[in-house]
Write a protein that holds these residues in place. Structure first.
Motif, PDB file in Angstrom:
ATOM      1  N   THR A 264     119.165  43.797  -0.403  1.00  0.00           N
ATOM      2  CA  THR A 264     119.555  44.524   1.072  1.00  0.00           C
ATOM      3  C   THR A 264     118.640  45.680   1.107  1.00  0.00           C
ATOM      4  N   PHE A 265     117.952  45.933   2.399  1.00  0.00           N
ATOM      5  CA  PHE A 265     117.134  47.129   2.432  1.00  0.00           C
ATOM      6  C   PHE A 265     117.456  47.676   3.673  1.00  0.00           C
ATOM      7  N   ARG A 266     117.480  49.092   3.831  1.00  0.00           N
ATOM      8  CA  ARG A 266     117.660  49.911   4.778  1.00  0.00           C
ATOM      9  C   ARG A 266     116.249  50.572   5.298  1.00  0.00           C
ATOM     10  N   SER A 267     115.686  50.246   6.386  1.00  0.00           N
ATOM     11  CA  SER A 267     114.657  50.542   6.957  1.00  0.00           C
ATOM     12  C   SER A 267     114.625  52.095   7.423  1.00  0.00           C
ATOM     13  N   ARG A 268     113.457  52.951   7.738  1.00  0.00           N
ATOM     14  CA  ARG A 268     113.315  54.218   8.012  1.00  0.00           C
ATOM     15  C   ARG A 268     114.121  54.381   9.345  1.00  0.00           C
ATOM     16  N   GLY A 270     116.773  53.046   9.902  1.00  0.00           N
ATOM     17  CA  GLY A 270     118.203  52.668   9.864  1.00  0.00           C
ATOM     18  C   GLY A 270     118.856  51.362   9.978  1.00  0.00           C
ATOM     19  N   HIS A 271     117.764  50.201  10.171  1.00  0.00           N
ATOM     20  CA  HIS A 271     118.054  48.829  10.122  1.00  0.00           C
ATOM     21  C   HIS A 271     118.367  48.216   8.867  1.00  0.00           C
ATOM     22  N   LEU A 272     119.348  47.311   8.844  1.00  0.00           N
ATOM     23  CA  LEU A 272     119.718  46.680   7.589  1.00  0.00           C
ATOM     24  C   LEU A 272     119.107  45.320   7.783  1.00  0.00           C
ATOM     25  N   VAL A 273     118.246  45.109   6.526  1.00  0.00           N
ATOM     26  CA  VAL A 273     117.610  43.795   6.614  1.00  0.00           C
ATOM     27  C   VAL A 273     117.901  43.050   5.061  1.00  0.00           C
ATOM     28  N   GLU A 274     118.118  41.722   5.017  1.00  0.00           N
ATOM     29  CA  GLU A 274     118.275  41.018   3.644  1.00  0.00           C
ATOM     30  C   GLU A 274     117.239  40.153   3.764  1.00  0.00           C
ATOM     31  N   PHE A 275     116.456  40.253   2.595  1.00  0.00           N
ATOM     32  CA  PHE A 275     115.312  39.332   1.994  1.00  0.00           C
ATOM     33  C   PHE A 275     115.879  38.376   1.184  1.00  0.00           C
ATOM     34  N   LEU A 276     115.448  37.202   1.264  1.00  0.00           N
ATOM     35  CA  LEU A 276     115.627  36.106   0.147  1.00  0.00           C
ATOM     36  C   LEU A 276     114.315  35.735  -0.349  1.00  0.00           C
TER      37      LEU A 276
END
Length: 417
Positions: A264-268, A270-276
């Motif tokens: 789970t990653f929060r971009s600069r 503020g977007h939350l993204v889940e990588f598999l």
């Protein structure tokens, strides 16, 4: 073409064809080198119709209009030749080898990758030619209502496309991927490769098999339809590369027999993204950064459709479509090599695009999600600017010299005109 910009641009093609057997047996009327040269030139000029290309070439030397050296039908029929398709496909391997030796490695700053091949994969669609009688499933046929499917493969280290798989039928992307993988020359069979793919290509059984046999792994986005059976937290190292990483979990999927990883990653912004991913050797922040480089392939599609003449098919057969796309790949490689040979070795890149990139990195309104730590280690643009492509479009017939490139190409790389 003798001693012209086009002749210099096509020089690597001559070297590549010299390593392919029986190229001279394809045709005595139109050589394979001239077949590729005409295709590359048509892409650079953005010619959507063959008549437009023929007329434009005859205008360079009006006297030849009365004694046309090559029948238009010869060039048109050559596009549908399966033998030419096989030769062109065989020539791409030595051409890619020369490109990898000449162009800089865009991921050399990441020693944890250990020189592994890093590829991106995505699909795009192409409109049919005017004389293509499409018959979709609703009409009782099997043609794709979206157009011709072009499954493209991109070398992230090289910054150029490397292969393509074409299908006119209405089928899912994973079915195309499995068909492509049947070829012994498929890039999906390269040992130890790391793939950056869209979630449409999530096929746990396929990727499990690739990892078990070849050590191939992938990075993609999490899909809501996937069922997770168990999770286990993994430690996140306190390093700049992991800035924005919220969680790193080892998970088991109901559709897979191997362990996977959910980041789970929060971009600069503020977007939350889940990588598999099923890659466990890389830091989670590097996994997130590498997936963002898949955007380069989208920029490649943009060049193909808006600058090259790939938005619409030149022919109706699969062989003609495949030849057209492979000629676009060859064009991309040749332009990149010539730019590096003439300008890049002097430290001149697309400076205007890099300055625009720097402004976006520090902008509060038009910012980018790319982490700050990656800015100094990734100084490459995603595509060739349209101004540079116009140089090849209008100067292909001029005598090639360093003075010409300094006078007309260098300014296009330094500033907008």
């Amino acid at each position: 073409m003798n001693q012209t910009v086009l002749g210099e641009l096509l020089a690597p093609v001559v070297h590549a064809l010299a390593q392919v057997r029986d190229t001279g047996a394809v045709s005595r009327v139109l050589s394979m080198a001239d077949f590729i040269g005409l295709g590359v030139l048509r892409h650079l000029q953005g010619m959507r119709t063959l008549r437009e290309q023929v007329q434009s070439l005859l205008h360079w030397e009006p006297g030849t209009a009365l004694r046309v050296p090559l029948a238009r039908s010869t060039w048109s029929d050559a596009l549908s030749s399966r033998r030419r398709r096989a030769v062109l496909q065989a020539a791409m391997a030595p051409l890619l080898t020369e490109a990898r030796a000449a162009l800089p490695d865009r991921l050399v700053q990441f020693p944890t990758l250990e020189g592994r091949p890093v590829y991106a994969m995505d699909g795009t669609y192409q409109s049919e030619s005017a004389h293509y009688g499409r018959c979709t499933p609703r009409q009782g046929g099997d043609d794709n209502p979206k157009g011709h499917a072009l499954l493209s493969f991109y070398d992230v280290r090289l910054g150029c496309p490397a292969d393509v798989y074409v299908d006119t039928r209405s089928r899912h992307e994973t079915a195309l991927l499995r068909d492509y993988d049947q070829s012994a020359q498929a890039m999906t069979r390269h040992k130890g490769a790391l793939w950056l793919v869209d979630r449409a290509f999530i096929d746990a059984a396929f990727w499990d098999g690739r990892k078990k046999r070849l050590g191939v792994t992938l990075i993609t986005r999490m899909k809501s339809s996937l069922c997770i059976d168990s999770t286990e937290g993994l430690p996140v190292a306190d390093e700049p590369v992991n800035e924005g990483v919220l969680t790193d979990l080892r998970i088991t999927l109901r559709s897979s027999r191997q362990n996977w990883r959910l980041i789970t990653f929060r971009s600069r912004r503020g977007h939350l993204v889940e990588f598999l991913t099923n890659e466990f050797k890389l830091e989670p922040g590097l996994v997130a950064f590498l997936y963002s480089r898949r955007w380069e392939e989208e920029k490649c599609f943009d060049t193909w459709k808006n600058d090259f003449s790939l938005a619409k098919a030149w022919g109706a057969s699969v062989a003609a479509i495949d030849n057209q796309v492979r000629l676009a790949i060859v064009t991309s490689l040749l332009v990149a090599m010539l730019l590096h040979r003439r300008m890049g070795q002097h430290g001149i890149e697309d400076e205007k695009a890099l300055r625009k990139q720097d402004r976006r990195q520090t902008s509060a309104t038009d910012g980018t999600d790319r982490p700050d730590w990656s800015t100094p280690v990734f100084r490459y643009t995603s595509k060739v600017s349209r101004q540079v492509l116009r140089f090849f479009k209008h100067c292909f017939h001029k005598p090639a010299s360093q003075a010409l490139y300094e006078a007309q190409l260098r300014p296009l790389l330094l500033a907008y005109l």
